[in-house]
Scaffold this active site. Structure first.
Site, PDB file in Angstrom:
ATOM      1  N   THR A   1     -12.572  42.006  23.632  1.00  0.00           N
ATOM      2  CA  THR A   1     -11.273  42.297  23.019  1.00  0.00           C
ATOM      3  C   THR A   1     -10.762  40.992  22.417  1.00  0.00           C
ATOM      4  OG1 THR A   1     -10.760  44.007  24.630  1.00  0.00           O
ATOM      5  CG2 THR A   1      -8.901  43.072  23.421  1.00  0.00           C
TER       6      THR A   1
ATOM      7  N   LYS B   1      -7.824  49.070  19.385  1.00  0.00           N
ATOM      8  CA  LYS B   1      -7.641  48.641  20.779  1.00  0.00           C
ATOM      9  C   LYS B   1      -6.225  48.095  21.008  1.00  0.00           C
ATOM     10  CE  LYS B   1      -8.715  46.764  24.843  1.00  0.00           C
ATOM     11  NZ  LYS B   1      -9.107  47.443  26.044  1.00  0.00           N
TER      12      LYS B   1
ATOM     13  N   LYS C   1      -2.438  39.794  27.638  1.00  0.00           N
ATOM     14  CA  LYS C   1      -3.362  39.316  26.587  1.00  0.00           C
ATOM     15  C   LYS C   1      -3.358  40.286  25.389  1.00  0.00           C
ATOM     16  CE  LYS C   1      -8.221  39.030  25.411  1.00  0.00           C
ATOM     17  NZ  LYS C   1      -9.621  39.240  25.748  1.00  0.00           N
TER      18      LYS C   1
HETATM   19  P1  NAD Z   1     -14.909  37.797  32.412  1.00  0.00           P
HETATM   20  O1  NAD Z   1     -14.133  36.540  32.306  1.00  0.00           O
HETATM   21  O2  NAD Z   1     -15.197  38.390  33.743  1.00  0.00           O
HETATM   22  O3  NAD Z   1     -16.337  37.579  31.678  1.00  0.00           O
HETATM   23  C1  NAD Z   1     -16.547  36.795  30.547  1.00  0.00           C
HETATM   24  C2  NAD Z   1     -17.919  36.145  30.696  1.00  0.00           C
HETATM   25  O4  NAD Z   1     -18.223  35.414  29.504  1.00  0.00           O
HETATM   26  C3  NAD Z   1     -17.989  35.139  31.866  1.00  0.00           C
HETATM   27  O5  NAD Z   1     -19.065  35.470  32.708  1.00  0.00           O
HETATM   28  C4  NAD Z   1     -18.185  33.803  31.165  1.00  0.00           C
HETATM   29  O6  NAD Z   1     -18.961  32.892  31.913  1.00  0.00           O
HETATM   30  C5  NAD Z   1     -18.894  34.234  29.899  1.00  0.00           C
HETATM   31  N1  NAD Z   1     -18.803  33.254  28.814  1.00  0.00           N
HETATM   32  C6  NAD Z   1     -17.721  32.605  28.334  1.00  0.00           C
HETATM   33  N2  NAD Z   1     -18.074  31.799  27.321  1.00  0.00           N
HETATM   34  C7  NAD Z   1     -19.414  31.925  27.158  1.00  0.00           C
HETATM   35  C8  NAD Z   1     -20.358  31.354  26.278  1.00  0.00           C
HETATM   36  N3  NAD Z   1     -20.008  30.454  25.373  1.00  0.00           N
HETATM   37  N4  NAD Z   1     -21.640  31.729  26.404  1.00  0.00           N
HETATM   38  C9  NAD Z   1     -22.029  32.631  27.336  1.00  0.00           C
HETATM   39  N5  NAD Z   1     -21.175  33.225  28.199  1.00  0.00           N
HETATM   40  C10 NAD Z   1     -19.878  32.863  28.111  1.00  0.00           C
HETATM   41  O7  NAD Z   1     -14.169  38.840  31.475  1.00  0.00           O
HETATM   42  P2  NAD Z   1     -14.330  40.448  31.475  1.00  0.00           P
HETATM   43  O8  NAD Z   1     -13.335  41.053  32.387  1.00  0.00           O
HETATM   44  O9  NAD Z   1     -15.769  40.794  31.609  1.00  0.00           O
HETATM   45  O10 NAD Z   1     -13.814  40.771  29.997  1.00  0.00           O
HETATM   46  C11 NAD Z   1     -14.613  40.548  28.841  1.00  0.00           C
HETATM   47  C12 NAD Z   1     -13.880  41.096  27.640  1.00  0.00           C
HETATM   48  O11 NAD Z   1     -13.634  42.488  27.824  1.00  0.00           O
HETATM   49  C13 NAD Z   1     -12.508  40.447  27.404  1.00  0.00           C
HETATM   50  O12 NAD Z   1     -12.333  40.280  26.025  1.00  0.00           O
HETATM   51  C14 NAD Z   1     -11.536  41.466  27.993  1.00  0.00           C
HETATM   52  O13 NAD Z   1     -10.261  41.413  27.374  1.00  0.00           O
HETATM   53  C15 NAD Z   1     -12.245  42.762  27.683  1.00  0.00           C
HETATM   54  N6  NAD Z   1     -11.894  43.887  28.570  1.00  0.00           N
HETATM   55  C16 NAD Z   1     -11.832  43.707  29.931  1.00  0.00           C
HETATM   56  C17 NAD Z   1     -11.508  44.792  30.751  1.00  0.00           C
HETATM   57  C18 NAD Z   1     -11.435  44.636  32.258  1.00  0.00           C
HETATM   58  O14 NAD Z   1     -10.901  45.529  32.916  1.00  0.00           O
HETATM   59  N7  NAD Z   1     -11.967  43.545  32.832  1.00  0.00           N
HETATM   60  C19 NAD Z   1     -11.251  46.046  30.191  1.00  0.00           C
HETATM   61  C20 NAD Z   1     -11.358  46.207  28.809  1.00  0.00           C
HETATM   62  C21 NAD Z   1     -11.680  45.116  28.010  1.00  0.00           C
END
Ligand code: NAD
Length: 294
Positions: A96, A171, A246
């Site tokens: 997102t 979204k 966010k």
């Molecule tokens: P998270 O922080 O758990 O995971 C993000 C991952 O990306 C981490 O493991 C981090 O180490 C990795 N990362 C960051 N920079 C990196 C790079 N340069 N190279 C490789 N890996 C890298 O976040 P999440 O909860 O999995 O959310 C991910 C996305 O999904 C976000 O944009 C969030 O807004 C969206 N989202 C989350 C949810 C939820 O309920 N968690 C629901 C809908 C959407």
């Protein structure tokens, strides 16, 4: 079977990548956190040494990263996805992020001959694990058609929203509705409490009247009427207030850039900002009712 490079194995990306492995795809993974990679290797994925390595010699790249700056860097940096992928690779970004970043990365990919879609998701970790996410997809028709079978391995509803960036637009518009209606629903329960109206009675009436919203009937912010809602487990998320904040910030950035008038979206953002500043960012977003009670 498709070969897929998957970058970003956090709370959402981890289970999404596992579902792709379970569907029989060959999945090469990369994350900055070794523990996240190790879980996927145990599930049958193979290890990539970098984001660029994950994108090398695969049919499709999927990214699930925190924010726009991470997506811009992973795709655009020297040795990143765009530089490393072979001709014809399809890029799917499910993070997102802000609409501008989504469009900028898609343009950079297209300029190098790559097809790309932005495909953010609705549904949290439970839906990611169950493979029942909803994907809102922005990008050209042909790219959507190619992305569909991959997304079907992780979700139950795949909707084409329009051109590049419209998945992200869908979204943030949807979550702006959700943030505003959750606050409105909480305010109604707080007022009902002051007026001596029982929670269940307000629920029974408004769920069949013009005040009906998803926030009321599927995610009721008081315990009782909807047994599965986080209110019944002391507002353990669910969908954390920090995540809602966010998305409301992304909506306000987009509204300012586009010149759209969204006063309630702005108020909702400010209320969630105050809630998070009070140390409640990790609480479910429906827990804002406790702040509104004062
Ligand atoms: P998270 O922080 O758990 O995971 C993000 C991952 O990306 C981490 O493991 C981090 O180490 C990795 N990362 C960051 N920079 C990196 C790079 N340069 N190279 C490789 N890996 C890298 O976040 P999440 O909860 O999995 O959310 C991910 C996305 O999904 C976000 O944009 C969030 O807004 C969206 N989202 C989350 C949810 C939820 O309920 N968690 C629901 C809908 C959407």
């Amino acid at each position: 079977m498709t070969t897929i490079g998957f970058i970003g194995l956090g709370n959402m990306g981890g289970p999404m990548a596992r579902n792709l492995v379970a569907k029989g795809h060959e999945v090469k993974v990369f994350d900055l956190v070794e523990a996240n990679v190790a879980l996927l290797i145990a599930a049958g994925a193979t290890r990539a040494a970098s984001a660029g390595d994950a994108a090398r010699d695969v049919d499709v790249v999927v990214t699930m990263l925190p924010a726009g700056k991470h997506v811009r860097a992973v795709y655009g940096d020297a040795g990143g996805v765009i530089e490393s992928a072979r001709a014809g690779t399809l890029f799917i970004d499910s993070s997102t992020i802000d609409v501008d970043s989504a469009r900028a990365v898609a343009e950079a990919a297209e300029a190098r001959g790559f097809a790309m879609v932005d495909a953010p998701v609705s549904g949290g970790v439970a839906a990611a694990e169950a493979g029942t996410l909803t994907f809102m997809v922005g990008g050209p028709d042909a790219a959507f058609t190619r992305a569909q079978p991959i997304l079907e391995g992780m979700g139950k509803a795949i909707i084409h929203a329009g051109g590049a960036g419209t998945g992200q637009a869908a979204k943030i518009c949807n979550n702006m509705i959700l943030g505003i209606t959750m606050i409105a629903t909480c305010e109604a329960f707080v007022l009902a409490e002051k007026l001596g109206l029982d929670h269940q009675k307000l629920f029974d009436i408004s769920s069949k009247a013009s005040g009906q919203t998803w926030s009321l009937t599927s995610y009721c912010p008081v315990p009782g009427p909807v047994p599965t809602s986080p209110a019944n487990r002391d507002y353990k998320p669910g969908f954390a207030a920090a995540m809602m904040l966010k998305d409301l910030k992304l909506a306000q950035e987009a509204a300012q850039a586009a010149g759209a008038n969204t006063p309630l979206g702005l108020d909702a953002m400010k209320l969630y900002e105050a809630f998070a500043a009070d140390g409640q960012g990790g609480v479910d977003f429906s827990g804002i009712i406790n702040m509104l009670r004062g």
